[in-house]
Design a protein around this motif. Structure first.
Motif, PDB file in Angstrom:
ATOM      1  N   UNK A   1       0.859  -1.207   0.000  1.00 36.72           N
ATOM      2  CA  UNK A   1       0.000   0.000   0.000  1.00 36.72           C
ATOM      3  C   UNK A   1       0.885   1.243   0.000  1.00 36.72           C
ATOM      4  N   UNK A   2       0.461   2.258  -0.731  1.00 47.22           N
ATOM      5  CA  UNK A   2       1.255   3.471  -0.834  1.00 47.22           C
ATOM      6  C   UNK A   2       1.341   4.164   0.530  1.00 47.22           C
ATOM      7  N   UNK A  17      -4.918  23.210   0.117  1.00 49.87           N
ATOM      8  CA  UNK A  17      -5.150  22.709  -1.245  1.00 49.87           C
ATOM      9  C   UNK A  17      -5.759  23.777  -2.160  1.00 49.87           C
ATOM     10  N   UNK A  24      -1.364  20.874  -1.789  1.00 48.15           N
ATOM     11  CA  UNK A  24      -1.402  20.391  -3.173  1.00 48.15           C
ATOM     12  C   UNK A  24       0.012  20.259  -3.736  1.00 48.15           C
ATOM     13  N   UNK A  27       1.234  16.992  -2.532  1.00 57.11           N
ATOM     14  CA  UNK A  27       0.582  15.892  -3.260  1.00 57.11           C
ATOM     15  C   UNK A  27       1.167  15.767  -4.663  1.00 57.11           C
ATOM     16  N   UNK A  28       1.470  16.895  -5.284  1.00 61.06           N
ATOM     17  CA  UNK A  28       2.062  16.877  -6.617  1.00 61.06           C
ATOM     18  C   UNK A  28       3.494  16.343  -6.578  1.00 61.06           C
ATOM     19  N   UNK A  31       3.472  12.649  -6.122  1.00 59.43           N
ATOM     20  CA  UNK A  31       2.345  12.094  -6.884  1.00 59.43           C
ATOM     21  C   UNK A  31       2.443  10.597  -7.149  1.00 59.43           C
ATOM     22  N   UNK A  32       3.651  10.068  -7.246  1.00 60.78           N
ATOM     23  CA  UNK A  32       3.784   8.629  -7.505  1.00 60.78           C
ATOM     24  C   UNK A  32       4.346   7.863  -6.312  1.00 60.78           C
ATOM     25  N   UNK A  35       0.600   9.261  -0.455  1.00 61.81           N
ATOM     26  CA  UNK A  35      -0.706   9.910  -0.387  1.00 61.81           C
ATOM     27  C   UNK A  35      -0.675  11.040   0.629  1.00 61.81           C
ATOM     28  N   UNK A  37      -2.923  13.392   2.806  1.00 62.75           N
ATOM     29  CA  UNK A  37      -4.313  13.355   3.270  1.00 62.75           C
ATOM     30  C   UNK A  37      -4.577  14.526   4.228  1.00 62.75           C
ATOM     31  N   UNK A  38      -5.584  15.296   3.894  1.00 66.04           N
ATOM     32  CA  UNK A  38      -5.886  16.546   4.580  1.00 66.04           C
ATOM     33  C   UNK A  38      -6.725  16.335   5.837  1.00 66.04           C
ATOM     34  N   UNK A  39      -6.246  16.885   6.943  1.00 66.67           N
ATOM     35  CA  UNK A  39      -7.020  16.906   8.188  1.00 66.67           C
ATOM     36  C   UNK A  39      -6.868  18.283   8.832  1.00 66.67           C
ATOM     37  N   UNK A  63      -7.193   1.797   8.987  1.00 64.99           N
ATOM     38  CA  UNK A  63      -6.574   2.744   8.052  1.00 64.99           C
ATOM     39  C   UNK A  63      -5.129   2.477   7.711  1.00 64.99           C
ATOM     40  N   UNK A 219       5.460   4.145  -7.208  1.00 65.88           N
ATOM     41  CA  UNK A 219       4.325   3.233  -7.359  1.00 65.88           C
ATOM     42  C   UNK A 219       4.144   2.891  -8.846  1.00 65.88           C
ATOM     43  N   UNK A 220       4.513   1.673  -9.200  1.00 67.24           N
ATOM     44  CA  UNK A 220       4.375   1.124 -10.564  1.00 67.24           C
ATOM     45  C   UNK A 220       5.372   1.767 -11.548  1.00 67.24           C
TER      46      UNK A 220
END
Lengths: 237, 237
Positions: A1-2, A17, A24, A27-28, A31-32, A35, A37-39, A63, A219-220
């Motif tokens: 899992x990422x 964001x 953002x 996240x950019x 990007x690969x 993740x 995640x905004x809180x 989670x 990732x991949x």
């Protein structure tokens, strides 16, 4: 899992964001690889954050284990108690204790998680008077830079006590003349310049904690690694 | 746990968290209601996407059930087979079959998940010739708008066959004169105007599927709902 990084904080996190925001940009950037995640919870101080922290983060069995969490509070704790946003005020002593308790919670839930503390940004008092959130006829700003500085110092002390990294935004941002307008849009929240500084400082802080594009697996297969003559070979395993 | 939407697609998805990108706009729009999670893979067509889909999404027991997934492929499938990016080409028949298989996978894994298909955007052939990815001395673009249109049409047919919503970006974007420069930065990828269109169309598509700020619960009390005279009351339960 990422891997996953949570951004936990107040409005400066909730707004991360927006166009060119530091969330953002993270996240950019990742990007690969990760993740983001905004809180973010506008208006929250550490007292309220501590009260809800159980609800903010999923239990480990549901989670997974996040790689990192940024903890970015203090701007609201530092509201002066006798001014128009006084209900958000938390004393600097309680702020320290609350940060310790939030860190203890995160470390207990996920012993391996990297935590990055971020101090509140400096305050441009003139900007606050020009852009009040609530009616303010007193002629006095609800936050001062001096008070924000005391919370920033306390935040750094907590980081040192816990042996975790911190981004000293309060000091960093005041290093250039005109920081008031270069980094802040209303004396408190970030404009694009300020968003950029936060992004860059977090990247540095994460790198110091061993999390960077150099260390995180992609990732991949990347398109540049796929053989145009035999693309499916890249997907065999 | 906060609901989650995955953005699954090619480079137009991978780039969606750049400045003003549609992914960051979605994350900002849903900042207190839904997690927006990036799964964009530059250069991928549906054949490769189908090959990796198991690895892209966590098994249900580890990641929970996402609320929605956007599936946004076709731009690479539509590369012409005899041009300089031909190794990414997938026939329109196979594209249809692959989309069906991706949808079947998602529905099997999470029967309740909402899927939103997005067609490839239109192609500005002149823009492609000015901004080739790889050496291209042929004087012919590796993608044409006519070909992209056939894949867009196939995408809409798949959505209709599966009874799921779709965003017809190919048609939508060509509704204004000068769409070539208004929405695309290199004849294929989105500029800020194009990012905005995708964001707005996805918001509409999700709303049609019952997912909007009006229907999603807000995560924790909003500052405007907190009583300044008794803030802790909001955190009692």
């Amino acid at each position: 899992m990422r891997p996953r990084i949570y951004l936990f904080g107040d409005s400066i996190t909730e707004e991360s964001f927006t166009d060119g925001g530091w969330g953002s940009s993270l996240a950019n950037h990742f990007s690969r690889t990760m993740d983001v995640v905004l809180r973010g919870y506008s208006g929250y101080n550490t007292r309220w954050a501590l009260k809800v922290v159980e609800k903010v983060f999923p239990p480990p069995e549901r989670g997974g284990v996040p790689m990192a969490v940024t903890v970015f509070f203090g701007a609201n704790d530092a509201c002066l108690p006798d001014r128009c946003s006084g209900f958000q005020h938390v004393s600097v002593d309680e702020y320290r204790k609350n940060l310790h308790a939030i860190i203890a919670f995160l470390k207990k839930r996920w012993p391996s998680v990297r935590i990055l503390l971020i101090t509140p940004p400096p305050i441009d008092e003139d900007g606050r008077l020009q852009n009040p959130f609530v009616e303010n006829e007193s002629g006095l700003p609800e936050r001062t830079n001096e008070a924000a500085g005391r919370y920033a110092k306390a935040c750094l002390a907590v980081a040192a006590e816990c042996g975790i990294p911190a981004v000293d935004l309060w000091t960093k941002m005041q290093q250039i003349p005109g920081w008031q307008k270069a980094y802040l849009r209303d004396g408190l929240h970030l404009n694009k310049g300020g968003q950029r500084v936060v992004f860059e400082e977090i990247i540095l802080g994460l790198k110091g904690a061993g999390l960077s594009l150099e260390t995180l697996p992609v990732d991949l297969p990347l398109i540049a690694e796929i053989d145009p003559k035999d693309p499916m070979k890249s997907f065999e395993n």
